[in-house]
Design a protein around this motif. Structure first.
Motif, mmCIF file in Angstrom:
data_model
loop_
_atom_site.group_PDB
_atom_site.id
_atom_site.type_symbol
_atom_site.label_atom_id
_atom_site.label_comp_id
_atom_site.label_asym_id
_atom_site.label_seq_id
_atom_site.Cartn_x
_atom_site.Cartn_y
_atom_site.Cartn_z
ATOM 1 N N ARG A 1 12.530 -15.142 -6.236
ATOM 2 C CA ARG A 1 11.964 -16.043 -5.601
ATOM 3 C C ARG A 1 12.084 -16.330 -4.246
ATOM 4 N NH1 ARG A 1 13.257 -20.865 -8.000
ATOM 5 N NH2 ARG A 1 14.168 -19.777 -9.887
ATOM 6 N N ARG A 2 12.710 -15.317 -3.297
ATOM 7 C CA ARG A 2 12.499 -15.155 -1.959
ATOM 8 C C ARG A 2 11.274 -14.733 -1.509
ATOM 9 N NH1 ARG A 2 17.856 -11.663 -1.707
ATOM 10 N NH2 ARG A 2 16.313 -10.351 -2.154
ATOM 11 N N PHE A 3 10.675 -13.886 -2.391
ATOM 12 C CA PHE A 3 9.427 -13.312 -1.744
ATOM 13 C C PHE A 3 8.391 -14.331 -1.585
ATOM 14 C CE2 PHE A 3 10.783 -9.149 -3.533
ATOM 15 C CZ PHE A 3 11.469 -8.696 -2.299
ATOM 16 N N ARG A 4 7.697 -14.171 -0.421
ATOM 17 C CA ARG A 4 6.459 -15.271 -0.178
ATOM 18 C C ARG A 4 5.115 -14.491 0.112
ATOM 19 N NH1 ARG A 4 9.597 -18.206 -2.226
ATOM 20 N NH2 ARG A 4 10.492 -19.785 -1.119
ATOM 21 N N ASP A 5 5.164 -13.334 0.449
ATOM 22 C CA ASP A 5 4.013 -12.292 0.671
ATOM 23 C C ASP A 5 3.885 -11.305 -0.027
ATOM 24 O OD1 ASP A 5 3.717 -14.154 2.974
ATOM 25 O OD2 ASP A 5 5.213 -12.937 4.095
ATOM 26 N N ILE A 6 2.782 -10.826 -0.218
ATOM 27 C CA ILE A 6 2.449 -9.437 -0.949
ATOM 28 C C ILE A 6 1.255 -8.615 -0.289
ATOM 29 C CG2 ILE A 6 0.744 -10.732 -2.526
ATOM 30 C CD1 ILE A 6 2.020 -8.805 -4.762
ATOM 31 N N GLY A 7 1.355 -7.542 -0.511
ATOM 32 C CA GLY A 7 0.157 -6.567 -0.101
ATOM 33 C C GLY A 7 0.067 -5.596 -1.558
ATOM 34 N N ILE A 8 -1.116 -5.763 -1.840
ATOM 35 C CA ILE A 8 -1.608 -4.878 -2.860
ATOM 36 C C ILE A 8 -2.521 -3.884 -2.420
ATOM 37 C CG2 ILE A 8 -2.717 -4.898 -5.014
ATOM 38 C CD1 ILE A 8 -1.940 -7.990 -5.329
ATOM 39 N N GLY A 9 -2.124 -2.464 -2.927
ATOM 40 C CA GLY A 9 -2.982 -1.306 -2.343
ATOM 41 C C GLY A 9 -3.387 -0.565 -3.798
ATOM 42 N N ILE A 10 -4.715 -0.404 -3.865
ATOM 43 C CA ILE A 10 -5.022 0.443 -5.002
ATOM 44 C C ILE A 10 -5.759 1.552 -4.954
ATOM 45 C CG2 ILE A 10 -6.443 0.249 -7.276
ATOM 46 C CD1 ILE A 10 -6.000 -2.628 -7.470
ATOM 47 N N ALA A 11 -5.368 2.781 -4.963
ATOM 48 C CA ALA A 11 -6.099 4.075 -4.712
ATOM 49 C C ALA A 11 -6.531 4.599 -6.021
ATOM 50 C CB ALA A 11 -5.170 5.042 -4.101
ATOM 51 N N LEU A 12 -7.917 4.987 -5.892
ATOM 52 C CA LEU A 12 -8.416 5.759 -7.064
ATOM 53 C C LEU A 12 -7.991 7.165 -7.130
ATOM 54 C CD1 LEU A 12 -12.454 4.497 -6.449
ATOM 55 C CD2 LEU A 12 -10.372 3.454 -7.903
ATOM 56 N N GLY A 13 -7.415 7.392 -8.399
ATOM 57 C CA GLY A 13 -6.983 8.627 -8.845
ATOM 58 C C GLY A 13 -5.601 8.623 -9.163
ATOM 59 N N ALA A 14 -4.794 9.510 -9.416
ATOM 60 C CA ALA A 14 -3.519 9.632 -9.945
ATOM 61 C C ALA A 14 -2.582 10.737 -9.294
ATOM 62 C CB ALA A 14 -3.313 9.846 -11.342
ATOM 63 N N PRO A 15 -1.311 10.456 -9.069
ATOM 64 C CA PRO A 15 -0.483 11.720 -8.390
ATOM 65 C C PRO A 15 -0.214 12.952 -9.254
ATOM 66 C CG PRO A 15 0.713 9.582 -9.269
ATOM 67 C CD PRO A 15 -0.660 9.220 -9.576
ATOM 68 N N GLU A 16 -0.787 12.745 -10.359
ATOM 69 C CA GLU A 16 -0.965 13.996 -11.024
ATOM 70 C C GLU A 16 -2.339 14.355 -12.159
ATOM 71 O OE1 GLU A 16 1.208 13.288 -15.612
ATOM 72 O OE2 GLU A 16 2.130 12.984 -13.860
ATOM 73 N N ASN A 17 -2.794 15.313 -12.358
ATOM 74 C CA ASN A 17 -4.054 15.669 -12.782
ATOM 75 C C ASN A 17 -4.163 14.881 -14.278
ATOM 76 O OD1 ASN A 17 -6.235 16.826 -13.712
ATOM 77 N ND2 ASN A 17 -5.641 18.975 -13.614
ATOM 78 N N VAL A 18 -5.192 14.201 -14.396
ATOM 79 C CA VAL A 18 -5.342 13.545 -15.627
ATOM 80 C C VAL A 18 -6.576 13.925 -16.116
ATOM 81 C CG1 VAL A 18 -3.867 11.559 -15.341
ATOM 82 C CG2 VAL A 18 -6.073 11.373 -14.222
ATOM 83 N N GLU A 19 -7.138 15.213 -15.794
ATOM 84 C CA GLU A 19 -8.431 15.629 -16.216
ATOM 85 C C GLU A 19 -9.416 14.878 -15.616
ATOM 86 O OE1 GLU A 19 -8.860 18.693 -17.704
ATOM 87 O OE2 GLU A 19 -6.519 18.804 -17.627
ATOM 88 N N SER A 20 -10.644 14.320 -16.352
ATOM 89 C CA SER A 20 -11.532 13.671 -16.009
ATOM 90 C C SER A 20 -11.692 12.034 -16.147
ATOM 91 C CB SER A 20 -13.233 14.132 -16.607
ATOM 92 O OG SER A 20 -12.827 14.063 -17.922
ATOM 93 N N SER A 21 -10.541 11.541 -16.629
ATOM 94 C CA SER A 21 -10.305 10.282 -17.081
ATOM 95 C C SER A 21 -10.208 9.496 -15.536
ATOM 96 C CB SER A 21 -8.897 9.991 -17.882
ATOM 97 O OG SER A 21 -8.930 8.523 -18.067
ATOM 98 N N PRO A 22 -10.782 8.295 -15.407
ATOM 99 C CA PRO A 22 -10.643 7.574 -14.474
ATOM 100 C C PRO A 22 -9.218 6.985 -14.267
ATOM 101 C CG PRO A 22 -12.088 6.075 -15.722
ATOM 102 C CD PRO A 22 -11.701 7.743 -16.378
ATOM 103 N N SER A 23 -8.649 6.939 -13.145
ATOM 104 C CA SER A 23 -7.286 6.492 -12.964
ATOM 105 C C SER A 23 -7.038 5.661 -11.584
ATOM 106 C CB SER A 23 -6.440 7.695 -12.933
ATOM 107 O OG SER A 23 -7.128 8.680 -11.890
ATOM 108 N N ALA A 24 -5.911 5.205 -11.412
ATOM 109 C CA ALA A 24 -5.797 4.165 -10.322
ATOM 110 C C ALA A 24 -4.341 4.249 -10.123
ATOM 111 C CB ALA A 24 -6.196 2.935 -10.398
ATOM 112 N N THR A 25 -3.969 4.207 -8.805
ATOM 113 C CA THR A 25 -2.430 4.269 -8.594
ATOM 114 C C THR A 25 -2.311 2.852 -7.646
ATOM 115 O OG1 THR A 25 -2.382 6.514 -8.194
ATOM 116 C CG2 THR A 25 -0.634 5.287 -7.280
#
Length: 189
Positions: free
Chosen positions: A153-177
């Motif tokens: 309940r203290r939090f009032r602000d947010i930043g959301i970041g979405i990068a395409l891809g994954a931190p590990e190899n997932v072959e050709s599947s679309p992924s997001a971090t």
């Protein structure tokens, strides 16, 4: 039928009619658009908006205030998501030893005039149908530590970041971090 039984039946019918006539709650009436969207270069902004909507739905359904978008925290979140994908790691400590606090301090002025502050961070990555905003928020709400951040309940602000891809190899599947940076600051006068 006794008079008491008739009154109870009438009261139950009146309540049922009132419930049917009342509008659905805001969460039921307006589902979050694009919640099941697999992020791509063309729709990252919509996925980010859906993620914010889903987080705020979780918060408001529990009587908490919604968090609001903050451009400083978003910048940090976007950079960190890209960094995890580029350098192939998934952790709250960066490949360069950075922490949430050091990333916010070095990249923004979010805390510059703050007399007091709180920060929190949630991370998620998924591929295919698990890369959607709905799946990220579902995973966070099911994880005690991430849930605590999301429903703090203290939090009032947010930043959301979405990068395409994954931190590990997932072959050709679309992924997001995903990275969400939660914050609250009390500014000096």
């Amino acid at each position: 039928m006794s008079r008491t039984s008739a009154r109870r039946l009438l009261a139950a019918l009146v309540l049922a009619c009132l419930a049917a006539a009342l509008p659905a709650s805001a969460a039921e009436a307006a589902p979050c658009a694009n919640a099941d969207l697999v992020p791509s270069a063309d729709n990252v902004a919509q996925a980010r908006t859906a993620t914010l909507c889903l987080i705020n739905r979780e918060r408001t359904s529990r009587g908490l205030r919604p968090v609001r978008h903050d451009r400083h925290l978003r910048r940090v979140a976007e950079r960190y998501s890209r960094q995890m994908v580029r350098h192939g790691f998934f952790d709250h400590v960066g490949h360069d030893g950075s922490t949430l606090l050091s990333r916010v301090k070095s990249a923004t002025s979010y805390l510059t005039r703050a007399a007091g502050w709180s920060l929190g961070e949630n991370l998620y990555w998924g591929s295919g149908r698990l890369s959607t905003p709905a799946e990220s928020v579902k995973a966070w709400i099911e994880s005690p530590g991430h849930r605590r951040n999301m429903l703090n309940r203290r939090f009032r602000d947010i930043g959301i970041g979405i990068a395409l891809g994954a931190p590990e190899n997932v072959e050709s599947s679309p992924s997001a971090t995903y990275t969400t940076q939660f914050g609250r600051r009390t500014l000096r006068r």
